[in-house]
Design a protein around this motif. Structure first.
Motif, short mmCIF file in Angstrom:
data_model
loop_
_atom_site.label_atom_id
_atom_site.label_comp_id
_atom_site.label_asym_id
_atom_site.label_seq_id
_atom_site.Cartn_x
_atom_site.Cartn_y
_atom_site.Cartn_z
N ASP A 128 -11.55 3.29 3.00
CA ASP A 128 -11.10 2.97 1.65
C ASP A 128 -11.66 4.03 0.71
OD1 ASP A 128 -10.27 1.86 -0.68
OD2 ASP A 128 -11.67 0.17 -0.65
N LYS B 213 -6.04 3.46 0.57
CA LYS B 213 -6.17 2.75 1.84
C LYS B 213 -5.76 3.70 2.97
CE LYS B 213 -7.24 -0.99 -0.36
NZ LYS B 213 -8.65 -1.45 -0.39
N SER C 155 -2.98 4.82 -2.89
CA SER C 155 -3.66 3.52 -2.86
C SER C 155 -5.12 3.65 -2.44
CB SER C 155 -2.95 2.58 -1.88
OG SER C 155 -3.16 3.00 -0.55
N GLN D 75 -5.00 4.47 6.58
CA GLN D 75 -4.60 3.67 7.73
C GLN D 75 -4.24 4.55 8.92
OE1 GLN D 75 -1.50 1.82 5.27
NE2 GLN D 75 -2.33 -0.16 5.86
N LEU E 15 0.85 -1.18 0.00
CA LEU E 15 0.00 0.00 0.00
C LEU E 15 0.88 1.23 0.00
CD1 LEU E 15 -2.66 -1.03 2.66
CD2 LEU E 15 -2.81 -1.21 0.18
N LEU F 104 -6.60 -0.42 9.00
CA LEU F 104 -7.39 0.21 7.94
C LEU F 104 -8.59 0.94 8.54
CD1 LEU F 104 -7.64 0.53 4.85
CD2 LEU F 104 -9.14 -1.47 4.87
#
Length: 652
Positions: free
Chosen positions: A643, A578, A576, A580, A572, A640
């Motif tokens: 998204d 994502k 991306s 986090q 990642l 995570l």
């Protein structure tokens, strides 16, 4: 005569208090949370009592558990250190009611100075200069907004019960005020349990100068020079020095006398610090009074030759101050920096993990105040400061040189630190000229390319390959081995690189694309390589933990992972989508919902960790798909949270 001292704190300040208390003949008692069972302060005290789980509310803020520990061990006095309960008037009162001596000021002085609103009023009445602002009884949002129109912009919002930059916001226009009030209240509530705010006119690019004061039970009060704490990030001190390069003898006397006046006005006893803002014309204004020992007290100790903890214990026993004002002399210059487990290249996010190796530098004029050692774990539950690094010199330049060298020679393997960032501050020309104001870091380092992620140089890659090729054995090199060529794949923090490594005898040649570099191994000891690089002998420290290799050489430190034999995996990265958690912490606000359109860099979640709020942002433009973050959740670093889908992903 007091005999047994309980230190109601942890980390470096607990270790520092224990050191002086033992030297003066006191027996010492440490308290600790379950997470600190093997901590240095626990090891160094004569006795220790567990007071609860890792969470500070259940341990280091648990006054009943601390008082019970004093009862169990027969302690007759309590030193609160700084932070935690040190400026809690209720705790000071409870200590007294339990028949114990509180090594600090009376609860009335703590309560008065703990309120920015009430303390400003008291200082105005005492004739101490204060910053114009609003500190009325009605601190509602509407009243603050109305008061701001009279004060005019720019202005500062401050938590009335606050300190350390928490609950503080610079507001430059009316359009920013309402949202900043919300965020300041939230942060103040999280940090202090009190969301009352005040407003002050912003003094632009001031100096932050504080005066160390001491008072005893006999009506004596003195000041021990000043400390310049102007180098700050997000209103938190990064560098402190004494004396201030900006303060003249006349200004020192005026500020010192005003600070003593402030202490006497609130019936003060013990150690305290009166903080002032000083403008470019050397006008000074009362900011606040800290009713405890300051983090930066070592610089005062080094230039005065006095032990301020010893002074605190003298006052607590009812003895008069050991020196009169005319007897206090300043000698030389001292500078202190705070070495943190934090990552300057990622917005100074706090870091957690095991300290595989922590070796402070040694040398004349150096002092390290620390509560950790090799093998300790930097926990997400507490402030990530590893040590205070202090250098003294006959003059400011000598202190600067010693401090830079101390930072360069200190080894920290296992967590990312701000060590190189601190060294660059001290070496900066503006700081060197004594011209740094509270705006210095923002101006000098806001767009500094060296704070951005830095790829490893071919030289550093070659040294990494050298250390990895040797492995963990105690062999002295490859002199008896046949020449070999082997591929090597390394994962550095910001890149994955493929190398071709050839070694023959003591020589190693590394190729990375079109770049080549040759090193010669001179000798190897556990944790130390000696190489010849372009005819120059160099020493490199290293530590290997599984596939991870930590190195320090050429004035830098870095970490690589040997993934030569690992299967390729998707990673990642930037863009991306994502989102986090950047550290262990608690979710205190979620600013988006599933299906929302967001921009790259937009804040999606507010994470609270290490007593500060940290925004977690989208790394690309798109639509919020899955949203896993919930207000109140405890999350781990790398977990995570959301998204963000691109247009194509959302359509599919």
């Amino acid at each position: 005569m007091l005999k047994k001292l309980l230190i109601a704190n942890r980390g470096e300040i607990a270790v520092r208090v224990i050191r002086t208390a033992k030297a003066l003949g006191y027996r010492t008692v440490a308290v600790y949370s379950e997470a600190d069972a093997n901590a240095l302060h626990v090891e160094q005290a004569d006795e220790a009592v567990c007071i609860g789980p890792a969470q500070v509310a259940a341990s280091y803020l648990n006054a009943d558990a601390i008082l019970d520990a004093a009862r169990k061990t027969g302690a007759d006095c309590i030193h609160p250190g700084y932070g935690f309960l040190s400026e809690n008037s209720g705790f000071a009162k409870a200590v007294k009611q339990a028949g114990l001596t509180f090594v600090g000021p009376p609860e009335n002085a703590i309560e008065l100075m703990g309120s920015k609103r009430r303390s400003k009023i008291a200082m105005q009445e005492a004739g101490v200069p204060v910053v114009p602002g609003y500190e009325g009884n009605n601190a509602s949002d509407d009243e603050l907004i109305a008061a701001a129109q009279d004060i005019d912009y720019p202005l500062m919002l401050k938590a009335s019960a606050g300190g350390g930059g928490r609950g503080m916001r610079l507001v430059e226009s009316e359009s920013e005020l309402a949202n900043n009030i919300k965020r300041a209240r939230s942060e103040a509530k999280q940090a202090f349990g009190d969301d009352e705010l005040i407003i002050e006119k912003a003094v632009i690019e001031p100096r932050h100068v504080e005066i160390q004061v001491f008072a005893d039970h006999h009506g004596n009060a003195v000041y021990l020079g000043e400390r310049d704490c102007s180098v700050q990030r997000r209103h938190q001190k990064v560098v402190e020095e004494a004396p201030s390069p900006f303060v003249t003898p006349e200004l020192r006397k005026a500020m010192g006398e005003a600070a003593v006046k402030a202490a006497l006005a609130c019936g003060y006893e013990g150690a305290g610090t009166v903080e002032f803002l000083v403008d470019k014309d050397r006008n000074f204004y009362f900011l606040e009074m800290n009713t405890r020992l300051q983090v930066e007290h070592p610089v005062t100790e080094l230039i005065t030759g006095q032990d301020l903890v010893a002074w605190q214990l003298m006052v607590a026993e009812g003895r008069p101050l050991p020196l009169a004002q005319d007897d206090i002399q300043l000698n030389g210059h001292a500078i202190e920096v705070r070495l943190y487990a934090e990552d300057p290249a990622s917005g100074f996010t706090p870091q957690t993990g095991t300290l595989h190796q922590f070796t402070p530098a040694e040398g004349e004029g150096l002092r390290f105040d620390t509560g950790v050692r090799s093998g300790d774990v930097v926990s997400p539950h507490y402030d990530p400061m590893l040590a205070k690094v202090i250098a003294w010199g006959q003059n400011r330049d000598e202190a600067r040189r010693r401090l830079i060298r101390a930072l360069e020679d200190t080894t920290v393997f296992g967590v990312t630190t701000n060590r190189h960032f601190l060294s660059r501050i001290i070496a900066d020309d503006t700081f060197g000229a004594g011209e740094a104001t509270t705006a210095f870091l923002q101006q000098a380092f806001k767009n500094d390319p060296s704070l951005a992620p830095q790829p490893l140089t071919i030289r550093e890659l070659a040294l990494s390959a050298c250390a990895l090729s040797l492995g963990q054995s105690a062999q002295k090199g490859w002199s008896n081995a046949p020449a070999t060529v082997m591929p090597m794949k390394l994962e550095a923090r910001y890149e994955t690189v493929e190398l071709l490594v050839r070694h023959s005898g003591h020589k190693l040649l590394v190729a990375h694309g079109e770049e080549h570099y040759e090193l010669q191994l001179q000798s190897q000891e556990p944790g130390l390589l000696c190489i010849i690089d372009n005819g120059v002998r160099q020493r490199c420290q290293y530590y290997r933990s599984g596939d991870s290799l930590y190195l320090q050489a050429f004035g830098r430190s870095w970490c690589v992972r040997d993934i030569t034999h690992q299967p390729a995996q998707g990673a990642l990265g930037t863009g991306s989508g994502k989102v986090q958690a950047t550290m262990d912490g608690a979710i205190i606000d979620v600013l988006v919902a599933e299906g929302d359109q967001v921009e790259q860099g937009q804040t999606l979640v507010i994470l609270e960790a290490m007593k500060m709020e940290h925004p977690v942002k989208a790394d690309r433009r798109g639509t919020v798909g899955q949203l896993l973050a919930r207000k109140g959740d405890q999350v781990k670093r790398g977990q995570l949270l959301a998204d963000v889908q691109s247009t194509e992903e959302a359509a599919s």
